[in-house]
Design a protein around this motif. Structure first.
Motif, PDB file in Angstrom:
ATOM      1  N   GLY A 199     -59.540 -57.562  82.259  1.00  0.00           N
ATOM      2  CA  GLY A 199     -60.848 -57.571  82.924  1.00  0.00           C
ATOM      3  C   GLY A 199     -61.897 -56.771  82.169  1.00  0.00           C
ATOM      4  N   ASP A 200     -61.640 -56.489  80.898  1.00  0.00           N
ATOM      5  CA  ASP A 200     -62.565 -55.745  80.046  1.00  0.00           C
ATOM      6  C   ASP A 200     -62.857 -54.351  80.614  1.00  0.00           C
ATOM      7  OD1 ASP A 200     -64.069 -55.453  77.757  1.00  0.00           O
ATOM      8  OD2 ASP A 200     -65.904 -56.223  78.663  1.00  0.00           O
ATOM      9  N   ARG A 201     -61.799 -53.694  81.164  1.00  0.00           N
ATOM     10  CA  ARG A 201     -61.959 -52.343  81.717  1.00  0.00           C
ATOM     11  C   ARG A 201     -60.873 -51.407  81.186  1.00  0.00           C
ATOM     12  NH1 ARG A 201     -61.461 -52.886  87.862  1.00  0.00           N
ATOM     13  NH2 ARG A 201     -59.784 -54.273  87.198  1.00  0.00           N
ATOM     14  N   GLY A 202     -60.396 -51.685  79.970  1.00  0.00           N
ATOM     15  CA  GLY A 202     -59.327 -50.871  79.417  1.00  0.00           C
ATOM     16  C   GLY A 202     -59.681 -49.402  79.324  1.00  0.00           C
ATOM     17  N   TRP A 203     -60.946 -49.088  79.015  1.00  0.00           N
ATOM     18  CA  TRP A 203     -61.399 -47.703  78.912  1.00  0.00           C
ATOM     19  C   TRP A 203     -61.323 -47.002  80.265  1.00  0.00           C
ATOM     20  CZ3 TRP A 203     -65.505 -46.580  82.070  1.00  0.00           C
ATOM     21  CH2 TRP A 203     -66.214 -47.676  82.582  1.00  0.00           C
ATOM     22  N   LEU A 204     -61.595 -47.764  81.355  1.00  0.00           N
ATOM     23  CA  LEU A 204     -61.587 -47.173  82.697  1.00  0.00           C
ATOM     24  C   LEU A 204     -60.169 -46.773  83.101  1.00  0.00           C
ATOM     25  CD1 LEU A 204     -63.092 -46.480  85.297  1.00  0.00           C
ATOM     26  CD2 LEU A 204     -62.726 -48.840  86.057  1.00  0.00           C
ATOM     27  N   PHE A 205     -59.169 -47.525  82.662  1.00  0.00           N
ATOM     28  CA  PHE A 205     -57.785 -47.209  82.999  1.00  0.00           C
ATOM     29  C   PHE A 205     -57.429 -45.802  82.537  1.00  0.00           C
ATOM     30  CE2 PHE A 205     -53.378 -46.865  81.645  1.00  0.00           C
ATOM     31  CZ  PHE A 205     -52.696 -47.252  82.786  1.00  0.00           C
ATOM     32  N   TRP A 206     -57.728 -45.476  81.290  1.00  0.00           N
ATOM     33  CA  TRP A 206     -57.354 -44.161  80.757  1.00  0.00           C
ATOM     34  C   TRP A 206     -58.170 -43.048  81.398  1.00  0.00           C
ATOM     35  CZ3 TRP A 206     -52.906 -44.567  78.852  1.00  0.00           C
ATOM     36  CH2 TRP A 206     -52.518 -45.707  78.125  1.00  0.00           C
ATOM     37  N   ARG A 207     -59.413 -43.330  81.732  1.00  0.00           N
ATOM     38  CA  ARG A 207     -60.234 -42.305  82.387  1.00  0.00           C
ATOM     39  C   ARG A 207     -59.701 -41.980  83.779  1.00  0.00           C
ATOM     40  NH1 ARG A 207     -66.516 -43.382  83.540  1.00  0.00           N
ATOM     41  NH2 ARG A 207     -65.642 -44.328  85.423  1.00  0.00           N
ATOM     42  N   VAL A 208     -59.278 -43.020  84.506  1.00  0.00           N
ATOM     43  CA  VAL A 208     -58.747 -42.814  85.852  1.00  0.00           C
ATOM     44  C   VAL A 208     -57.396 -42.106  85.809  1.00  0.00           C
ATOM     45  CG1 VAL A 208     -57.836 -44.013  87.893  1.00  0.00           C
ATOM     46  CG2 VAL A 208     -59.992 -44.749  86.859  1.00  0.00           C
ATOM     47  N   GLN A 209     -56.522 -42.528  84.902  1.00  0.00           N
ATOM     48  CA  GLN A 209     -55.153 -42.008  84.883  1.00  0.00           C
ATOM     49  C   GLN A 209     -55.025 -40.630  84.234  1.00  0.00           C
ATOM     50  OE1 GLN A 209     -53.693 -44.575  87.271  1.00  0.00           O
ATOM     51  NE2 GLN A 209     -52.267 -43.202  86.274  1.00  0.00           N
ATOM     52  N   LEU A 210     -55.850 -40.345  83.251  1.00  0.00           N
ATOM     53  CA  LEU A 210     -55.686 -39.103  82.490  1.00  0.00           C
ATOM     54  C   LEU A 210     -56.871 -38.160  82.597  1.00  0.00           C
ATOM     55  CD1 LEU A 210     -54.213 -40.636  79.198  1.00  0.00           C
ATOM     56  CD2 LEU A 210     -52.963 -39.798  81.201  1.00  0.00           C
ATOM     57  N   GLY A 211     -57.951 -38.608  83.233  1.00  0.00           N
ATOM     58  CA  GLY A 211     -59.178 -37.820  83.218  1.00  0.00           C
ATOM     59  C   GLY A 211     -59.133 -36.513  83.984  1.00  0.00           C
ATOM     60  N   GLY A 212     -58.311 -36.433  85.032  1.00  0.00           N
ATOM     61  CA  GLY A 212     -58.342 -35.222  85.857  1.00  0.00           C
ATOM     62  C   GLY A 212     -56.988 -34.578  86.061  1.00  0.00           C
TER      63      GLY A 212
END
Length: 336
Positions: A199-212
């Motif tokens: 869905g062209d949101r690969g960057w969002l996956f890593w931000r959600v999973q590893l960002g905090g």
């Protein structure tokens, strides 16, 4: 009431369902002010499937009660399968349900509560690895399901620490099997990332999973009376579990002792996971409920005087309900 659960009859599951309903009654009746509660940030799967829960408190409470019932059944099956109790009964499920309702924040659907569903699954894989000459599949599954739990609640990835030490307790955990564990994590994350990438949101996956993942509590030392009352039962249960390690190990088979040691590792790491958050939300601690519920079932079962055991259970249940209906009870006392 404990007498209703001192058996291994399948029909007792109905009584357990009613008990879960009782311990979630305040939330189901809308008696808890959800504006004062906080929901931790969820992972990609929680956001995709359960993001609606925050907007619908009643449905969230109902979904949480149903989920806790299924979790209680899973915990009870786990205890029976590995003979963790001296006698087969429904105490593990009963006390898991009690611990999973001891704070109002636990009564609504949240990422940690959903992630806790996978703890019995992970523990079953770890326990089955005991003295197994070939445990590659079990090792892979344990790491894979831990990663899946993290897709609902990102800090659950720290439970891999507990998986590592627990497998070392259960058997010789070779370097090859450690690489298999890493493969299990990679497979789970890759499949979820692929969905986002599509869905062209690969960057969002890593931000959600590893960002905090790496934060620390900003402790507020000012507690009101309601907060202190809420902390009484969880604090007492934690102290009992810490002081009872030797008693839990006494006169048990080696396999059961190793399983209990593994439970302690999951309990400690779940507590550490809760501490590595930037918001001090009570819902983080629900990951500790599975091992703590089992510890309480060990403690109550060890009490020879059944009347005393029943009285202690009534006191715990009464305190849970008092915490949940605190505002209503306060209004009644003021009216008097």
């Amino acid at each position: 009431m404990l007498a209703l659960f001192r058996n291994n009859q399948f029909t007792t599951a109905i009584t357990l369902a009613l008990y879960v309903g009782l311990t979630h009654l305040a939330a189901l009746l809308g008696k808890i002010d959800t504006s004062t509660l906080g929901i931790p940030e969820g992972g990609v799967l929680y956001r995709a499937w359960f993001d609606w829960a925050a907007a619908y408190p009643r449905w969230s409470a109902l979904a949480a009660a149903m989920l806790v019932f299924l979790q209680a059944l899973s915990v009870n099956v786990l205890a029976d399968e590995f003979r963790l109790m001296g006698e087969r009964n429904w105490f593990p499920g009963l006390f898991y349900a009690l611990v999973a309702a001891c704070l109002p924040d636990f009564l609504f659907l949240s990422p940690p509560l959903v992630a806790a569903t996978f703890l019995p699954v992970i523990l079953r894989r770890v326990f089955r690895a005991y003295n197994q000459p070939k445990a590659t599949a079990l090792v892979f599954d344990a790491a894979f399901w831990t990663a899946v739990a993290a897709l609902f609640y990102p800090p659950a990835i720290f439970l891999l620490i507990a998986v590592f030490f627990s497998l070392n307790i259960m058997r010789s955990y070779t370097f090859r099997e450690q690489m298999v564990s890493l493969t299990g994590v990679v497979v789970a994350f890759f499949l979820a990332w692929l969905w986002y990438f599509w869905g062209d949101r690969g960057w969002l996956f890593w931000r959600v999973q590893l960002g905090g993942l790496f934060h620390f509590y900003d402790f507020d030392t000012t507690f009101d009376q309601k907060t202190w009352i809420q902390l009484i039962l969880p604090g007492l249960l934690a102290v009992v579990a810490l002081l009872s390690y030797g008693a839990y190990m006494y006169r048990r088979l080696i396999q059961a002792q190793k399983c209990i040691s593994a439970l302690y590792w999951f309990w400690w790491v779940a507590g550490l996971t809760a501490m590595l958050q930037y918001q001090p939300l009570a819902a983080h601690f629900v990951l500790m409920a599975v091992p703590l519920g089992l510890f309480m079932s060990f403690s109550i079962t060890s009490i020879q005087n059944r009347s005393l055991a029943g009285l202690l259970h009534w006191l715990m249940l009464g305190l849970v309900l008092c915490v949940q209906f605190y505002d209503e009870l306060t209004e009644v006392l003021h009216a008097l």
